[in-house]
Design an enzyme around this catalytic site. Structure first.
Site, PDB file in Angstrom:
ATOM      1  N   ASP A  63       0.625  -1.110   0.094  1.00  0.00           N
ATOM      2  CA  ASP A  63       0.267  -0.277  -0.064  1.00  0.00           C
ATOM      3  C   ASP A  63       1.151   1.176  -0.250  1.00  0.00           C
ATOM      4  O   ASP A  63       1.838   1.343   0.799  1.00  0.00           O
ATOM      5  CB  ASP A  63      -0.264   0.303   1.502  1.00  0.00           C
ATOM      6  CG  ASP A  63      -1.829   1.166   1.242  1.00  0.00           C
ATOM      7  OD1 ASP A  63      -2.518   1.459   0.531  1.00  0.00           O
ATOM      8  OD2 ASP A  63      -1.606   1.559   2.127  1.00  0.00           O
ATOM      9  N   ASP A  81      -3.196   2.533  -5.776  1.00  0.00           N
ATOM     10  CA  ASP A  81      -2.332   2.546  -4.148  1.00  0.00           C
ATOM     11  C   ASP A  81      -1.997   1.129  -4.544  1.00  0.00           C
ATOM     12  O   ASP A  81      -1.349   1.545  -3.113  1.00  0.00           O
ATOM     13  CB  ASP A  81      -2.435   4.199  -4.298  1.00  0.00           C
ATOM     14  CG  ASP A  81      -3.434   3.061  -3.323  1.00  0.00           C
ATOM     15  OD1 ASP A  81      -4.395   2.633  -3.315  1.00  0.00           O
ATOM     16  OD2 ASP A  81      -3.920   4.817  -2.666  1.00  0.00           O
ATOM     17  N   GLU A  82      -2.395   0.263  -4.374  1.00  0.00           N
ATOM     18  CA  GLU A  82      -2.466  -0.949  -3.794  1.00  0.00           C
ATOM     19  C   GLU A  82      -2.559  -2.260  -4.469  1.00  0.00           C
ATOM     20  O   GLU A  82      -3.080  -1.977  -5.593  1.00  0.00           O
ATOM     21  CB  GLU A  82      -4.259  -1.654  -2.917  1.00  0.00           C
ATOM     22  CG  GLU A  82      -3.852  -2.032  -1.455  1.00  0.00           C
ATOM     23  CD  GLU A  82      -4.869  -2.115  -0.574  1.00  0.00           C
ATOM     24  OE1 GLU A  82      -4.897  -2.801   0.230  1.00  0.00           O
ATOM     25  OE2 GLU A  82      -4.929  -0.458   0.252  1.00  0.00           O
TER      26      GLU A  82
END
Length: 422
Positions: free
Chosen positions: A15, A114-115
């Site tokens: 993350d 974003d992960e």
């Protein structure tokens, strides 16, 4: 629980911390972890949402991604920037490219911008054990992009994700094996884990289930009877068990519907709403045609302004599937005229095409006029594909009520580039 019956893999859940804010900080030559910076959806609107806040801004003022622009304190040390969605997508792609140095594409599963999940089975001889791989990736991301991340390590994707959320965000890297579930998961409230929202939390709490430990020890059949397949899945998750694949083409999923909606920036009248609905029908049908599918059920949703509140959400099915814009629009008009109260201003509209079939299987009406409409849609799509999404639009889209021109500047509902740079 006999965990020997279940597969063990080496899965990382990465993350990127305060991703949007961190990307903007790096662009400005600032330290993402020290600067106070807020990314706002649209700084021309005081009510626009804060999409991201840097860790320093969160810590000092408690700003989060549910805050509004007008709630930001009047502090000259705070940097306020418009969202630049294209930049965040490019940064995300670059991060995935870096991860290809550690694992094949079949082992990399982007969950969001974003992960990312990465399965690192069998990399001991190249990079060390999974802890060492996580350390190397974390250092590599910092050195290459000046971006920090949190990494969860687990025996499956669920454990990697949940230990990242509950522990790694505080300490950087954290691990949870099957044997750690009772210690690292069970003390937490049920809503702390991925997949349990507010409604499910309330339902579980009413049953006397407050913690994950209580969920794990609850009767599985009772959970399944109450919540169906979801109840059984929650039970297994509380024990840390997840059988979802860790290798493969994760991006291929069955499309069940095509939908488009918009929260309007002002109250729309009836006539303006009809223009908005036509634009949404155009986009929904374009996407259906691009996937060579058609639908037999049209769904229209309308939310009224705050002055009157309320609205309606209704659907209508047809005998023959369609992806022709005006056919879908006429069905929406029937629903609108039947359920609209005739006086309220409108603030949100959405159109969805469901009950899909492959176009090659659909039984086209063999009338010349229908064939012309069908072919016209594909001609318009090809022009837009070649010259841009706004190369050909209906005249109504150019009015103040039209939405396609403005939406063409956005990615994920936010501007691809700051309008101050245009």
């Amino acid at each position: 629980m006999d965990y020997s019956l279940y597969p063990r893999n080496d899965v990382l859940c990465i993350d990127m911390r305060s991703f949007y804010a961190s990307v903007e900080a790096v662009k400005l030559g600032l330290d993402p972890m020290k600067v106070m910076l807020a990314v706002v959806g649209d700084t021309s609107r005081s009510g626009s949402i804060v999409l991201a806040a840097s860790p320093a801004l969160k810590k000092k003022y408690g700003i989060s991604n549910v805050s509004r622009f007008f709630e930001l304190p009047n502090d000259p040390d705070i940097y306020i920037v418009d969202a630049n969605m294209a930049d965040y997508l490019h940064a995300s792609i670059d991060i995935v490219k870096l991860l290809h140095q550690y694992a094949p594409k079949e082992a990399i599963h982007p969950y969001s911008v974003d992960e990312i999940w990465v399965t690192v089975n069998g990399l001991e001889k190249l990079f060390g054990n999974r802890w060492e791989v996580a350390e190397k990736i974390k250092q590599d991301l910092l050195r290459t992009f000046n971006l920090t991340c949190s990494i969860g390590i687990g025996d499956n994707k669920f454990l990697a994700k949940v230990v990242m959320d509950l522990h790694a965000k505080k300490i950087g890297i954290a691990e949870c094996k099957y044997e750690d579930v009772k210690e690292k998961l069970w003390p937490f409230p049920v809503e702390a884990i991925w997949g349990i929202g507010g409604r499910m939390k309330r339902n579980l709490n009413h049953m006397g289930i407050v913690t994950l430990g209580q969920l794990a020890l609850y009767d599985r059949n009772s959970l399944k009877k109450r919540f169906g397949v979801m109840g059984e899945q929650l039970y297994w998750h509380a024990w840390g068990i997840d059988l979802s694949p860790v290798f493969g083409d994760f991006l291929k999923t069955e499309q069940k519907s095509f939908g488009h909606g918009i929260s309007l920036l002002r109250d729309y009248s009836k006539s303006e709403a009809l223009i908005c609905i036509l634009d949404l029908c155009e986009e929904v049908c374009r996407r259906a045609r691009a996937n060579r599918q058609a639908g037999k059920t049209v769904h229209l949703g309308i939310a009224y302004s705050k002055e009157t509140s309320g609205g309606f959400s209704r659907s209508q099915s047809i005998d023959l599937p369609t992806n022709i814009t005006m056919e879908v629009y006429h069905i929406c008009m029937e629903l609108f005229n039947r359920f609209y109260d005739g006086r309220s201003k409108i603030r949100r509209v959405y159109v969805t095409l469901t009950n899909l079939v492959d176009q090659q299987k659909m039984q086209l009406q063999l009338f010349e006029e229908t064939m012309k409409k069908h072919d016209l849609g594909y001609v318009m799509d090809s022009i837009r594909h070649k010259y841009g999404s706004t190369a050909i639009l209906r005249a109504s889209s150019y009015t103040d009520a039209g939405i396609l021109l403005e939406r063409s500047k956005k990615i994920g509902g936010h501007y691809a580039k700051s309008r101050r740079n245009e």
